[in-house]
Design a protein around this motif. Structure first.
Motif, short mmCIF file in Angstrom:
data_model
loop_
_atom_site.label_atom_id
_atom_site.label_comp_id
_atom_site.label_asym_id
_atom_site.label_seq_id
_atom_site.Cartn_x
_atom_site.Cartn_y
_atom_site.Cartn_z
N LEU A 314 0.82 -1.21 0.00
CA LEU A 314 0.00 0.00 0.00
C LEU A 314 0.85 1.27 0.00
O LEU A 314 0.57 2.22 -0.72
N VAL A 315 1.89 1.25 0.80
CA VAL A 315 2.80 2.41 0.83
C VAL A 315 3.52 2.54 -0.50
O VAL A 315 3.70 3.65 -1.03
N GLY A 316 3.90 1.41 -1.08
CA GLY A 316 4.56 1.43 -2.38
C GLY A 316 3.68 1.98 -3.48
O GLY A 316 4.18 2.56 -4.46
N ALA A 317 2.37 1.85 -3.32
CA ALA A 317 1.43 2.36 -4.32
C ALA A 317 1.15 3.84 -4.14
O ALA A 317 0.47 4.45 -4.97
N GLY A 318 1.61 4.42 -3.03
CA GLY A 318 1.44 5.86 -2.83
C GLY A 318 0.62 6.25 -1.62
O GLY A 318 0.44 7.43 -1.35
N ALA A 319 0.12 5.27 -0.86
CA ALA A 319 -0.69 5.57 0.31
C ALA A 319 0.20 5.95 1.49
O ALA A 319 1.36 5.53 1.59
N SER A 320 -0.37 6.71 2.39
CA SER A 320 0.24 6.95 3.69
C SER A 320 -0.38 5.97 4.66
O SER A 320 -1.61 5.80 4.68
N CYS A 321 0.44 5.30 5.47
CA CYS A 321 -0.12 4.25 6.34
C CYS A 321 0.79 4.03 7.54
O CYS A 321 2.00 3.82 7.38
N PHE A 334 -5.19 7.16 1.15
CA PHE A 334 -4.81 7.43 -0.23
C PHE A 334 -4.94 8.91 -0.58
O PHE A 334 -4.97 9.27 -1.75
N GLY A 335 -4.97 9.73 0.45
CA GLY A 335 -4.99 11.17 0.22
C GLY A 335 -3.83 11.68 -0.62
O GLY A 335 -4.02 12.58 -1.47
N PRO A 336 -2.61 11.13 -0.47
CA PRO A 336 -1.49 11.62 -1.28
C PRO A 336 -1.68 11.44 -2.79
O PRO A 336 -1.01 12.11 -3.57
N VAL A 337 -2.57 10.53 -3.20
CA VAL A 337 -2.81 10.33 -4.63
C VAL A 337 -4.25 10.69 -4.99
O VAL A 337 -4.82 10.15 -5.94
N ARG A 338 -4.83 11.60 -4.24
CA ARG A 338 -6.23 11.97 -4.44
C ARG A 338 -6.50 12.45 -5.87
O ARG A 338 -7.52 12.08 -6.49
N SER A 339 -5.60 13.26 -6.44
CA SER A 339 -5.86 13.81 -7.77
C SER A 339 -5.91 12.71 -8.82
O SER A 339 -6.73 12.76 -9.75
N ARG A 340 -5.07 11.69 -8.67
CA ARG A 340 -5.11 10.58 -9.63
C ARG A 340 -6.39 9.76 -9.47
O ARG A 340 -6.98 9.33 -10.45
N LEU A 341 -6.81 9.55 -8.23
CA LEU A 341 -8.02 8.77 -8.00
C LEU A 341 -9.27 9.52 -8.46
O LEU A 341 -10.25 8.90 -8.90
N ALA A 342 -9.23 10.83 -8.38
CA ALA A 342 -10.38 11.62 -8.83
C ALA A 342 -10.66 11.40 -10.31
O ALA A 342 -11.83 11.45 -10.74
N LEU A 343 -9.62 11.12 -11.09
CA LEU A 343 -9.81 10.85 -12.52
C LEU A 343 -10.61 9.57 -12.75
O LEU A 343 -11.19 9.36 -13.81
N LEU A 344 -10.63 8.70 -11.72
CA LEU A 344 -11.38 7.45 -11.80
C LEU A 344 -12.76 7.57 -11.15
O LEU A 344 -13.50 6.58 -11.07
N GLY A 345 -13.08 8.77 -10.70
CA GLY A 345 -14.35 8.97 -10.02
C GLY A 345 -14.31 8.61 -8.55
O GLY A 345 -15.37 8.52 -7.91
N ARG A 378 -9.72 6.63 2.99
CA ARG A 378 -9.15 5.65 3.92
C ARG A 378 -10.08 4.44 4.05
O ARG A 378 -11.30 4.55 3.93
N PHE A 379 -9.48 3.29 4.34
CA PHE A 379 -10.26 2.07 4.58
C PHE A 379 -9.48 1.14 5.49
O PHE A 379 -8.27 1.30 5.69
N LYS A 380 -10.20 0.17 6.03
CA LYS A 380 -9.57 -0.88 6.83
C LYS A 380 -9.40 -2.12 5.98
O LYS A 380 -10.33 -2.56 5.30
N ALA A 381 -8.21 -2.72 6.06
CA ALA A 381 -7.95 -3.99 5.40
C ALA A 381 -7.57 -5.02 6.45
O ALA A 381 -6.62 -4.81 7.22
N ALA A 382 -8.33 -6.11 6.51
CA ALA A 382 -8.05 -7.20 7.45
C ALA A 382 -7.17 -8.23 6.74
O ALA A 382 -7.66 -9.03 5.94
N THR A 383 -5.90 -8.19 7.03
CA THR A 383 -4.94 -9.02 6.29
C THR A 383 -5.03 -10.49 6.66
O THR A 383 -4.55 -11.35 5.91
N SER A 384 -5.67 -10.81 7.78
CA SER A 384 -5.82 -12.21 8.19
C SER A 384 -6.70 -13.00 7.23
O SER A 384 -6.67 -14.23 7.22
N MET A 385 -7.48 -12.29 6.42
CA MET A 385 -8.36 -12.97 5.48
C MET A 385 -7.60 -13.59 4.32
O MET A 385 -8.18 -14.28 3.48
N LEU A 386 -6.29 -13.36 4.27
CA LEU A 386 -5.48 -13.87 3.16
C LEU A 386 -4.90 -15.26 3.42
O LEU A 386 -4.21 -15.80 2.55
#
Length: 425
Positions: A314-321, A334-345, A378-386
Motif C-alpha cells: 500500500l505504501v509502495g502504491a502511494g498511500a500513507s499508512c 490514499f490522500g497523497p494520490v487523491r488527484s489521480r483517483l479523482a480521474l477514476l471517479g 481511507r479504509f480498513k484492510a483485514a490481512t488475516s483474510m489472506l
C-alpha cells in the motif's frame, strides 16, 4: 408508518457483518474476490481447544450468571500475569466481549468518547443505549486512543451542547489501524479521565497479538485502575470468533462493584450464562498452558508477517499508512494520490470501496463506516483474510517458516500489488 416503526427505521446490520455476508454470497456464485473487509483471525480451531469443547459437552446446566468460579479464576490469573492483579470476583464472563461492551453502555450513564476511526460497533452500541457517541481524532503516532488535546476540546464542546460525556473507549492494540498507543499517550488519557471523572473502557482483545518486538501493551488499568474496565476474549488470539467467549475485568472497590453488579443483572436478563462447553474451553485457554502460549505466539508472527507485507504494498502504491504493530489490520490513507483517483471517479471512502470491489474484486471496509471523515480516502484492510479459504490452506500458512512464500498467499499478494499499482498509476 407507526411511530414505533419510524424509531426502528434506522436499524441496520453491522456493516462488517453485512459486508461479509455479501462477499460470501458472491463467492458462492464463483466470483474471485480478495476479501479484506472482515476482522476474523481466519485460522483453524486449535485441536486441544476442540478437545476441551467436546469434554465440556455434558455441562448443560445454567450455572452462575457471571461465570463458574473456575473460569473466573483462570481469567483473573490471565490479567494478573499482565501486571493487573485481579480477583475472581472482579471478572464476568460473556458470550463474546461485544455483549459485555453493550451491557456497560446500558449500565454506566453518560455519553461516549471514541477514537476516530474506531471499531464500527462502539458508536451503534452507544446509540442503542440512548447515548451520543463523540468521535475524537487520533494522533499521528497511533490509533486506538484519542488525541489528548482533541479529547479535552471535545469534552468541553459536548458539555456546551448540554451533553454529558462520561465514558472513553480505547483499543489496545487498535482496530482498525493495527497500531499500538505508547505508554505516554495512555497515561495522558488516564490523567484526563481522572480530571474529568470519566470511566475508561479498555478493549484489549488484540493484546496477545502484538507482533512488533519494539512495543508492548500498557493498559490504562495500570495507571487508572479504579476507573478502568478491561474487556477481552478468545475471538482474535485463538481464532474462536464463532464460539463467542469474552471476559471483562472490573475495578476493585465500590464503584467497580456497582458496575459489575449492573452488568451481571443485565446478563441475567439477556444471556443468563455463557454456554457450559464454552466455559470449559475458557478455563483451559485463559490458564495459558504452554501449548496455548506457543500457538498464540505462532499466530501473532503470522499476522505480523502478512500485515507488514500488505502495508508495504500500500505504501509502495502511494498511500500513507501507519506501520502495523499488533492484530491483523492496516489502515491506509490514499490522500497523497487523491488527484489521480479523482480521474477514476474516486472522491471519498465510499467510492474508493466501491471502485476496488467493482474493478479489482478487492473488498475493504470504508473508513466512514468506522466514524472517519466521509471525504477521506481511507479504509480498513483485514490481512488475516489472506490465509486461505480452507483449514488446510490456513494451517499451511500458520506452519510455514515464510508465509509469504506459501503459493496461495504469494498469489494474492501479487494480485494486490498489481491492483494498487494500477489504481494509483
Amino acid at each position: 408508518m407507526k411511530e414505533a416503526d419510524k424509531d426502528m427505521a434506522g436499524w441496520r446490520v453491522s456493516p462488517n457483518l453485512a459486508l461479509n455476508q455479501q462477499v460470501e454470497a458472491r463467492q458462492a456464485t464463483g466470483e474471485s474476490i480478495v476479501h479484506l473487509g472482515f476482522g476474523e483471525a481466519r485460522l483453524p480451531a486449535f485441536p486441544p481447544l476442540v478437545e476441551r469443547l467436546v469434554a465440556g459437552a455434558g455441562r448443560n446446566s445454567y450455572g452462575p450468571v457471571a461465570g463458574a468460579q473456575a473460569v473466573r479464576e483462570a481469567v483473573a490469573g490471565y490479567f494478573t500475569r499482565r501486571r493487573l492483579p485481579t480477583d475472581a470476583s472482579q471478572v464476568v464472563i460473556g458470550p463474546g466481549s461485544k455483549p459485555l461492551l453493550m451491557a456497560l453502555n446500558l449500565v454506566v450513564p453518560g455519553d461516549v468518547l471514541l477514537p476516530k476511526p474506531a471499531w464500527n460497533t462502539y458508536a451503534p452500541q452507544a446509540e442503542l443505549a440512548g447515548k451520543k457517541a463523540f468521535h475524537v481524532p487520533i494522533t499521528a503516532a497511533a490509533g486506538g486512543v484519542p488525541d489528548p488535546v482533541a479529547l479535552r476540546e471535545t469534552i468541553l464542546a459536548a458539555r456546551a451542547l448540554g451533553r454529558d460525556p462520561r465514558i472513553v473507549i480505547v483499543t489496545l492494540p487498535d482496530n482498525p489501524t493495527g497500531t499500538l498507543a505508547p505508554a505516554k499517550l495512555v497515561r495522558e488519557i488516564c490523567t484526563i479521565a481522572e480530571q474529568e471523572d470519566l470511566l475508561i473502557i479498555s478493549d484489549e482483545i488484540y493484546r496477545d497479538l502484538v507482533h512488533d518486538p519494539s512495543v508492548s501493551v500498557v493498559s490504562p488499568a495500570e495507571f487508572a485502575g479504579p476507573r478502568t474496565v478491561v474487556t477481552t476474549g478468545l475471538s482474535k488470539s485463538l481464532a474462536l470468533g464463532g464460539w463467542r467467549i469474552g471476559a471483562a475485568r472490573f475495578p476493585a472497590g465500590p464503584w467497580g462493584e456497582r458496575i459489575r453488579d449492573g452488568v451481571v443483572s443485565f446478563a441475567s436478563e439477556v444471556w443468563s450464562t455463557v454456554a457450559g462447553p464454552m466455559q470449559e474451553v475458557a478455563s483451559y485457554a485463559f490458564a495459558e498452558p504452554p501449548e496455548i502460549r506457543a500457538y498464540v505466539e505462532q499466530a501473532a508472527q503470522l499476522h505480523g508477517t502478512v500485515a507488514r507485507a500488505v502495508h508495504q504494498i500500500l505504501v509502495g502504491a502511494g498511500a500513507s499508512c501507519r506501520p502495523p504493530a499488533g492484530g491483523f489490520y492496516v489502515y491506509p490513507d490514499f490522500g497523497p494520490v487523491r488527484s489521480r483517483l479523482a480521474l477514476l471517479g474516486v472522491t471519498d471512502s465510499e467510492s474508493l470501496q466501491r471502485y476496488l470491489a467493482d474493478e479489482h474484486g478487492i473488498v475493504v471496509l470504508a473508513g466512514h463506516l468506522l466514524g472517519d471523515d466521509f471525504g477521506a480516502l481511507r479504509f480498513k484492510a483485514a490481512t488475516s483474510m489472506l490465509y486461505g479459504s480452507t483449514p488446510v490452506q490456513q494451517l499451511a500458512a500458520l506452519e510455514a517458516s515464510d508465509p509469504l512464500r506459501v503459493p496461495h498467499i504469494s498469489d494474492v499478494l501479487t494480485r494486490l500489488e498489481e491492483a494498487f499499482t494500477k489504481l494509483c498509476a
